[in-house]
Write an enzyme that holds these catalytic residues in place. Structure first.
Site, short mmCIF file in Angstrom:
data_model
loop_
_atom_site.label_atom_id
_atom_site.label_comp_id
_atom_site.label_asym_id
_atom_site.label_seq_id
_atom_site.Cartn_x
_atom_site.Cartn_y
_atom_site.Cartn_z
N CYS A 190 -6.64 -9.10 -2.66
CA CYS A 190 -7.80 -8.70 -1.86
C CYS A 190 -9.02 -9.55 -2.18
O CYS A 190 -9.86 -9.79 -1.32
CB CYS A 190 -8.10 -7.22 -2.06
SG CYS A 190 -8.44 -6.76 -3.77
N GLU A 219 -11.65 0.92 -2.26
CA GLU A 219 -11.65 -0.52 -2.50
C GLU A 219 -10.77 -1.12 -1.42
O GLU A 219 -9.55 -0.93 -1.40
CB GLU A 219 -11.13 -0.84 -3.89
CG GLU A 219 -11.43 -2.27 -4.32
CD GLU A 219 -10.30 -3.23 -4.02
OE1 GLU A 219 -10.42 -3.96 -3.00
OE2 GLU A 219 -9.33 -3.26 -4.77
N LYS A 253 0.02 8.55 -5.55
CA LYS A 253 0.86 8.22 -4.41
C LYS A 253 0.96 6.70 -4.33
O LYS A 253 0.05 6.03 -3.84
CB LYS A 253 0.26 8.82 -3.13
CG LYS A 253 1.24 8.87 -1.94
CD LYS A 253 1.47 7.49 -1.39
CE LYS A 253 2.11 7.45 -0.04
NZ LYS A 253 2.48 6.06 0.33
N GLU A 311 -8.90 -10.17 7.73
CA GLU A 311 -8.09 -10.38 6.54
C GLU A 311 -6.62 -10.60 6.93
O GLU A 311 -6.03 -9.77 7.61
CB GLU A 311 -8.21 -9.19 5.60
CG GLU A 311 -7.45 -9.37 4.30
CD GLU A 311 -7.61 -8.19 3.36
OE1 GLU A 311 -7.91 -8.40 2.18
OE2 GLU A 311 -7.46 -7.04 3.83
#
Length: 487
Positions: free
Chosen positions: A289, A256, A181, A384
């Site tokens: 990331c 992750e 996906k 973040e």
């Protein structure tokens, strides 16, 4: 061309799902937009629980035969997929740049070639995957890796094909079937991957690709009782929803997630190197990331570090990612740009100072930004941003540096610049991070474990760790002299 085919920079891309070895259209679509100029690329089939169920059923049906396929044959097909990707590096590069706005030169030189490497590496690793037999009171222990079953792989938009195949390649090598996906903001190269895999001889149903919004198709995939593994790369809130969805079936997860990684610069560091590492954090418009978004610089060199950083960062060229001279492209979506600017404006209102940047530019471009005068417990330091926004704080002692570095809920990576190897050893031993780079950045080997600590993730993938996740690891214990009646 058909009504379900787009032409993207001269490349034909099918907009339908790939389920059970055939193209499947949905009744509804969603609009795919290029971040380069905001233009509409086309309408993409918008999956629902119906397509999710069909994809899982196809993966379940294909699993027994694929799991029983000898390792050498699975490896051969993975190499054939790698061959197909290698032949289409230019096409995949321009489609991905159009779709997600990352630099075309980066796709050509590194990102798409890494896709090739993903398949070749895990194909080769499969053939040497073994654990030496060992004895217990004369009994022989034999460790094996059994394919687990259909695997749902949910992938992000910042490096769509590379990060998808980081999961797809080991899952297929392990003998699992896959439901991929892709992120709805960058779905196109996943569709091309389905074509390449089919041309390489991957049996129908072994790889399925379903497109759509996570809120509409995600739960149907992650809660399905026939799914045996789920691997996700993305945000912490989405990971929590996936974990809740998978809990009823106790489906193993690999997550992750986000990061708020530090770059620690000590006074004994090579400052030119440290500045180079710092400027590199603007890569992919800050949509990485692993990026070291928090600069922690020793007080005695902070002024000089900042001066050199501003000089070098100000020379970066921002613009069309298809231009070979461009260093920073657009951010992927207006919603993401709004999020980035919200973080910056709130920080400025709270007293932060923008040394450079601090504002939007035309279109979906955000000026490379460095903020100082920020508090450790402030939102801009703790959360973040996922854009070209960095912060700078100072420290006076090694102990303070480590404390500041570890003082977030994340633990994905850390980067350290120092000229003292003993200090490097001391500090890295104390840092909470899945990966630590010393006097370097973004050096990654597929045989190394990869993942995060704390809210940056659950589990590790890479090398044998990937097979440990995608397989049911079995130990078979055989008694000595147990064959007296044989023959």
């Amino acid at each position: 061309m058909t009504e379900h085919t787009l032409t993207v920079a001269g490349v034909a891309v099918d907009t339908r799902h790939w389920i059970g070895g055939r193209r499947v259209a949905s009744t509804e679509t969603f609009t795919d937009v290029s971040p380069i100029d905001g233009s509409t690329i086309g309408e993409i089939s918008r999956g629902t629980a119906l397509e999710a169920a069909a994809a899982v059923a196809a993966a379940k049906a294909a699993f027994p035969a694929w799991a029983a396929t000898p390792r050498a044959e699975r490896a051969r097909i993975l190499h054939a997929i790698a061959d197909g990707v290698e032949k289409r590096i230019e096409e995949l590069s321009i489609v991905e740049t159009t779709d997600n706005g990352a630099l075309l030169r980066s796709h050509r030189r590194g990102v798409i070639p890494r896709v090739v490497h993903n398949f070749r590496f895990f194909a080769d690793w499969l053939l040497k995957l073994e654990h030496e037999d060992f004895e217990t009171r004369g009994h022989t222990n034999h460790v094996s890796w059994d394919p687990a079953g259909p695997s749902v792989l949910i992938t992000p938009w910042n490096a769509p094909l590379m990060l998808a195949t980081w999961k797809v390649a080991p899952a297929l090598a392990a003998g699992n079937t896959v439901i991929l996906k892709p992120a709805e903001w960058s779905p196109l190269t996943a569709s091309l991957l389905a074509d390449i895999a089919a041309e390489a001889g991957l049996p129908a149903g072994v790889l399925n690709v379903v497109q759509g919004y996570g809120s509409e198709i995600g739960d149907a995939l992650t809660s399905h009782p026939d799914v045996r593994r789920i691997s996700f790369t993305g945000s912490v809130p989405t990971a929590k929803r996936i974990a809740e969805s998978a809990a009823n079936n106790l489906t193993p997860l690999s997550l992750e997630l986000g990061g708020k990684s530090p770059l620690l610069v000590f006074a004994d560091a090579d400052l030119d190197l440290a500045v180079d590492l710092a400027v590199e954090q603007y890569d992919n418009a800050g949509q990485v990331c692993l990026a070291a978004t928090r600069f922690l610089v020793e007080e005695s060199v902070a002024e000089e570090f900042t001066r050199r950083f501003v000089e070098k960062a100000s020379a970066l060229k921002q613009g069309d990612p298809r231009d070979a001279a461009t260093d920073i492209g657009p951010n992927i979506h207006p919603r993401q740009l709004e999020k980035i600017d919200g973080f910056v404006q709130r920080a400025l209102a709270a007293g932060a100072r923008a040394v450079i940047g601090g504002h939007r530019k035309d279109g979906q471009y955000y000026a490379p930004t460095l903020l100082t005068d920020v508090d450790q417990d402030s939102e801009i330091v703790q959360e973040e941003v996922f854009g070209p926004v960095l912060t700078l704080q100072t420290f006076s002692t090694e102990e303070e540096a480590v404390r500041l570095a570890n003082d977030t809920r994340f633990g994905l990576a850390a980067t350290l610049a120092t000229g003292d190897p003993e200090r490097a050893e001391r500090v890295t031993a104390q840092l909470v991070a899945g990966t630590v780079w010393v006097n370097c950045f973004f050096v990654r080997d597929l045989q190394a474990p990869f993942g995060g600590s704390r809210h940056s993730g659950v589990g590790r993938e890479g090398g044998t760790w990937s097979f440990d996740f995608y397989c049911d690891v079995k130990n078979t214990v055989t008694a000595p002299n147990g064959w007296k009646n044989h023959g």
